[in-house]
Motif scaffolding. Structure first.
Motif, PDB file in Angstrom:
ATOM      1  N   MET A  15       0.814  -1.108  -0.021  1.00 25.59           N
ATOM      2  CA  MET A  15       0.151  -0.057  -0.045  1.00 25.59           C
ATOM      3  C   MET A  15       1.137   1.084   0.214  1.00 25.59           C
ATOM      4  O   MET A  15       1.956   1.259   0.550  1.00 25.59           O
ATOM      5  CB  MET A  15      -1.091   0.038   1.248  1.00 25.59           C
ATOM      6  CG  MET A  15      -1.902  -1.249   1.303  1.00 25.59           C
ATOM      7  SD  MET A  15      -2.673  -1.126   2.750  1.00 25.59           S
ATOM      8  CE  MET A  15      -4.343  -0.790   2.130  1.00 25.59           C
ATOM      9  N   ASP A  16       0.257   2.311  -0.713  1.00 23.41           N
ATOM     10  CA  ASP A  16       1.015   3.563  -0.485  1.00 23.41           C
ATOM     11  C   ASP A  16       0.968   4.060   0.937  1.00 23.41           C
ATOM     12  O   ASP A  16      -0.085   3.725   1.630  1.00 23.41           O
ATOM     13  CB  ASP A  16       0.249   4.617  -1.464  1.00 23.41           C
ATOM     14  CG  ASP A  16       0.379   4.287  -2.903  1.00 23.41           C
ATOM     15  OD1 ASP A  16       1.412   3.784  -3.542  1.00 23.41           O
ATOM     16  OD2 ASP A  16      -0.320   4.585  -3.529  1.00 23.41           O
ATOM     17  N   PRO A  17       1.724   4.863   1.388  1.00 25.21           N
ATOM     18  CA  PRO A  17       1.809   5.297   2.625  1.00 25.21           C
ATOM     19  C   PRO A  17       0.487   6.193   3.040  1.00 25.21           C
ATOM     20  O   PRO A  17       0.225   6.928   2.073  1.00 25.21           O
ATOM     21  CB  PRO A  17       2.971   6.335   2.865  1.00 25.21           C
ATOM     22  CG  PRO A  17       4.046   5.569   1.866  1.00 25.21           C
ATOM     23  CD  PRO A  17       3.031   5.382   0.712  1.00 25.21           C
ATOM     24  N   LEU A  18      -0.081   6.056   4.078  1.00 27.79           N
ATOM     25  CA  LEU A  18      -1.304   6.877   4.432  1.00 27.79           C
ATOM     26  C   LEU A  18      -1.079   8.518   4.270  1.00 27.79           C
ATOM     27  O   LEU A  18      -1.821   9.119   3.929  1.00 27.79           O
ATOM     28  CB  LEU A  18      -1.923   6.512   5.767  1.00 27.79           C
ATOM     29  CG  LEU A  18      -2.853   7.171   6.375  1.00 27.79           C
ATOM     30  CD1 LEU A  18      -4.328   6.927   5.348  1.00 27.79           C
ATOM     31  CD2 LEU A  18      -3.188   6.844   7.862  1.00 27.79           C
ATOM     32  N   ALA A  19       0.308   8.655   4.732  1.00 30.83           N
ATOM     33  CA  ALA A  19       0.639  10.416   4.733  1.00 30.83           C
ATOM     34  C   ALA A  19       0.623  10.766   3.358  1.00 30.83           C
ATOM     35  O   ALA A  19       0.728  12.061   3.041  1.00 30.83           O
ATOM     36  CB  ALA A  19       2.116  10.585   5.079  1.00 30.83           C
ATOM     37  N   GLU A  20       0.563  10.012   2.257  1.00 28.02           N
ATOM     38  CA  GLU A  20       0.223  10.498   0.793  1.00 28.02           C
ATOM     39  C   GLU A  20      -1.176  10.805   0.517  1.00 28.02           C
ATOM     40  O   GLU A  20      -1.492  11.523  -0.372  1.00 28.02           O
ATOM     41  CB  GLU A  20       0.866   9.630   0.020  1.00 28.02           C
ATOM     42  CG  GLU A  20       2.288   9.388  -0.210  1.00 28.02           C
ATOM     43  CD  GLU A  20       2.831   8.402  -1.337  1.00 28.02           C
ATOM     44  OE1 GLU A  20       2.023   7.919  -1.961  1.00 28.02           O
ATOM     45  OE2 GLU A  20       3.962   8.184  -1.227  1.00 28.02           O
ATOM     46  N   VAL A  21      -2.085  10.506   1.544  1.00 25.67           N
ATOM     47  CA  VAL A  21      -3.281  10.729   1.271  1.00 25.67           C
ATOM     48  C   VAL A  21      -3.896  11.945   2.211  1.00 25.67           C
ATOM     49  O   VAL A  21      -4.617  12.729   2.213  1.00 25.67           O
ATOM     50  CB  VAL A  21      -4.231   9.341   1.602  1.00 25.67           C
ATOM     51  CG1 VAL A  21      -5.853   9.664   1.437  1.00 25.67           C
ATOM     52  CG2 VAL A  21      -3.717   8.466   0.470  1.00 25.67           C
ATOM     53  N   ASP A  25      -0.273  14.577  11.154  1.00 23.02           N
ATOM     54  CA  ASP A  25      -0.205  15.494  12.102  1.00 23.02           C
ATOM     55  C   ASP A  25      -1.522  16.234  12.096  1.00 23.02           C
ATOM     56  O   ASP A  25      -2.254  16.766  13.126  1.00 23.02           O
ATOM     57  CB  ASP A  25       0.915  16.311  11.785  1.00 23.02           C
ATOM     58  CG  ASP A  25       2.305  15.651  11.983  1.00 23.02           C
ATOM     59  OD1 ASP A  25       2.452  14.769  12.861  1.00 23.02           O
ATOM     60  OD2 ASP A  25       3.376  15.885  11.435  1.00 23.02           O
ATOM     61  N   ALA A  26      -2.067  16.660  10.788  1.00 21.73           N
ATOM     62  CA  ALA A  26      -3.282  17.360  10.837  1.00 21.73           C
ATOM     63  C   ALA A  26      -4.429  16.669  11.326  1.00 21.73           C
ATOM     64  O   ALA A  26      -5.342  17.080  12.085  1.00 21.73           O
ATOM     65  CB  ALA A  26      -3.455  17.798   9.650  1.00 21.73           C
ATOM     66  N   LEU A  27      -4.410  15.464  11.089  1.00 22.57           N
ATOM     67  CA  LEU A  27      -5.449  14.512  11.594  1.00 22.57           C
ATOM     68  C   LEU A  27      -5.341  14.519  13.199  1.00 22.57           C
ATOM     69  O   LEU A  27      -6.466  14.658  13.972  1.00 22.57           O
ATOM     70  CB  LEU A  27      -5.351  13.039  11.056  1.00 22.57           C
ATOM     71  CG  LEU A  27      -6.552  12.112  11.469  1.00 22.57           C
ATOM     72  CD1 LEU A  27      -7.678  12.449  11.144  1.00 22.57           C
ATOM     73  CD2 LEU A  27      -5.941  10.643  10.997  1.00 22.57           C
ATOM     74  N   ASP A  28      -4.262  14.319  13.808  1.00 18.59           N
ATOM     75  CA  ASP A  28      -4.081  14.522  15.289  1.00 18.59           C
ATOM     76  C   ASP A  28      -4.487  15.798  15.722  1.00 18.59           C
ATOM     77  O   ASP A  28      -5.152  15.744  16.667  1.00 18.59           O
ATOM     78  CB  ASP A  28      -2.508  13.976  15.847  1.00 18.59           C
ATOM     79  CG  ASP A  28      -2.140  12.468  15.257  1.00 18.59           C
ATOM     80  OD1 ASP A  28      -2.989  11.731  15.573  1.00 18.59           O
ATOM     81  OD2 ASP A  28      -0.755  12.287  15.314  1.00 18.59           O
TER      82      ASP A  28
END
Length: 69
Positions: A15-21, A25-28
């Protein structure tokens, strides 16, 4: 990412890294305590990852919705 991998059966390494989607940090930050220290447990955000809908709530619940047809 692990929740989507578990539902989809896709190896997380593929899978592509979640951070590419979505910016983790913004989610937190969406669910950080308010400036006065009170918890922010009532928020919800949604995004797509590997054609699955992902719903994250301030209480820490993560729901994976069916893949889009």
């Amino acid at each position: 990412m692990a929740a989507v991998a578990a539902v989809s059966g896709i190896d997380p390494a593929e899978m592509d890294p979640l951070a590419e989607v979505i910016d983790p940090d913004a989610l937190d930050a969406l669910f950080d305590a308010r400036h006065d220290g009170t918890p922010r447990a009532d928020g919800t955000t949604r995004f797509s990852f590997f054609d699955y809908g992902v719903v994250v709530t301030g209480s820490g619940r993560i729901s994976i919705l069916d893949a889009t047809p």
